[in-house]
Design a protein around this motif. Sequence first.
Motif, PDB file in Angstrom:
ATOM      1  N   MET A 160       2.278  -6.064  -8.653  1.00 31.17           N
ATOM      2  CA  MET A 160       1.141  -5.817  -7.642  1.00 31.17           C
ATOM      3  C   MET A 160       1.696  -5.263  -6.280  1.00 31.17           C
ATOM      4  SD  MET A 160      -2.415  -7.884  -6.762  1.00 31.17           S
ATOM      5  CE  MET A 160      -3.524  -7.305  -8.076  1.00 31.17           C
ATOM      6  N   LYS A 216       2.031  -4.824  -2.446  1.00 29.68           N
ATOM      7  CA  LYS A 216       1.554  -5.587  -1.441  1.00 29.68           C
ATOM      8  C   LYS A 216       1.198  -4.408  -0.075  1.00 29.68           C
ATOM      9  CE  LYS A 216       2.702 -10.138  -2.438  1.00 29.68           C
ATOM     10  NZ  LYS A 216       3.260  -9.725  -3.659  1.00 29.68           N
ATOM     11  N   HIS A 256     -10.269  -2.135  -2.616  1.00 33.35           N
ATOM     12  CA  HIS A 256      -9.976  -2.848  -4.056  1.00 33.35           C
ATOM     13  C   HIS A 256     -10.668  -2.043  -5.146  1.00 33.35           C
ATOM     14  CE1 HIS A 256      -8.212  -6.557  -2.556  1.00 33.35           C
ATOM     15  NE2 HIS A 256      -9.227  -6.635  -1.626  1.00 33.35           N
ATOM     16  N   TYR A 259      -3.480  -2.976  -6.312  1.00 26.20           N
ATOM     17  CA  TYR A 259      -2.745  -3.351  -4.949  1.00 26.20           C
ATOM     18  C   TYR A 259      -3.368  -4.508  -4.253  1.00 26.20           C
ATOM     19  CZ  TYR A 259      -0.994   1.729  -4.578  1.00 26.20           C
ATOM     20  OH  TYR A 259      -0.577   2.954  -4.972  1.00 26.20           O
ATOM     21  N   SER A 260      -2.478  -5.543  -3.532  1.00 23.34           N
ATOM     22  CA  SER A 260      -2.871  -6.359  -2.861  1.00 23.34           C
ATOM     23  C   SER A 260      -3.273  -6.052  -1.470  1.00 23.34           C
ATOM     24  CB  SER A 260      -2.101  -7.647  -2.939  1.00 23.34           C
ATOM     25  OG  SER A 260      -2.260  -8.472  -2.257  1.00 23.34           O
ATOM     26  N   SER A 295      -3.591  -7.174   2.648  1.00 27.02           N
ATOM     27  CA  SER A 295      -3.665  -8.072   3.676  1.00 27.02           C
ATOM     28  C   SER A 295      -4.286  -7.503   4.758  1.00 27.02           C
ATOM     29  CB  SER A 295      -2.201  -8.729   4.035  1.00 27.02           C
ATOM     30  OG  SER A 295      -1.669  -9.082   2.854  1.00 27.02           O
ATOM     31  N   HIS A 331      -9.344 -12.395   1.461  1.00 21.75           N
ATOM     32  CA  HIS A 331      -7.964 -11.491   1.993  1.00 21.75           C
ATOM     33  C   HIS A 331      -6.901 -12.173   2.780  1.00 21.75           C
ATOM     34  CE1 HIS A 331     -11.515  -8.878   0.905  1.00 21.75           C
ATOM     35  NE2 HIS A 331     -10.599  -8.042   0.804  1.00 21.75           N
ATOM     36  N   HIS A 332      -5.856 -12.144   2.736  1.00 19.45           N
ATOM     37  CA  HIS A 332      -4.953 -12.625   3.555  1.00 19.45           C
ATOM     38  C   HIS A 332      -4.968 -12.033   4.775  1.00 19.45           C
ATOM     39  CE1 HIS A 332      -0.490 -13.112   4.956  1.00 19.45           C
ATOM     40  NE2 HIS A 332      -1.159 -14.280   4.929  1.00 19.45           N
TER      41      HIS A 332
END
Length: 194
Positions: free
Chosen positions: A1, A3, A93, A99-100, A102, A126-127
């Motif tokens: 994934m 980031k 998203h 994808y991740s 932040s 979410h981070h």
Amino acid sequence: MKKIGLFFGSFNPIHIGHLILANYILEHSNMDELWFVVSPQNPFKDKKSLLKDHNRLDMVQLAIKGYPKMRASNVEFSLPKPSYTIDTLTYLHEKYPDYSFSLIMGEDNLDSLHKWKNSELLIKNHHIIVYPRVFEDEKKDSEYLQHENISMIKAPVIELSATEIRNMIKEGKNVRPMLPPEVFEYLDGSSFYK
């Protein structure tokens, strides 16, 4: 994934402080890319002194030319105004399910985070990477810093603001050292902020 770090802002104009911070975060995290998300209008900011969206996007693109891990994003240009971070993240998203994402924000934003649309959802899903800021009033530690999805990064504190740069341009002062060279050239040949 993959980031991705999302650095939201007006970037009115983007300056070397933004680049120093973005580069530091990329070099000190496991992010693959950092996207500068150019916001058409921050719900908490006055729109009067805001350059047109495409001009601010152009400046970001010029500023990051030599940085292969940085991108300029106009994702919010086509979303409803004013822009809310949670809506943009939901859209991203859906568009990039592999994808991740932040969120990158200044420490000063933590105090007003509870006023953000769906802030509980934002923090839960979410981070959030928080970079240090200088406080005019006495700094108080936010309870948000205890949350597992929020982490503080020891990035350099850059005391440079786009507002100050705009004011200096208006007063005819030299802002060359504060801007990426390409952004300085772009502004120098225009009547922006004068």
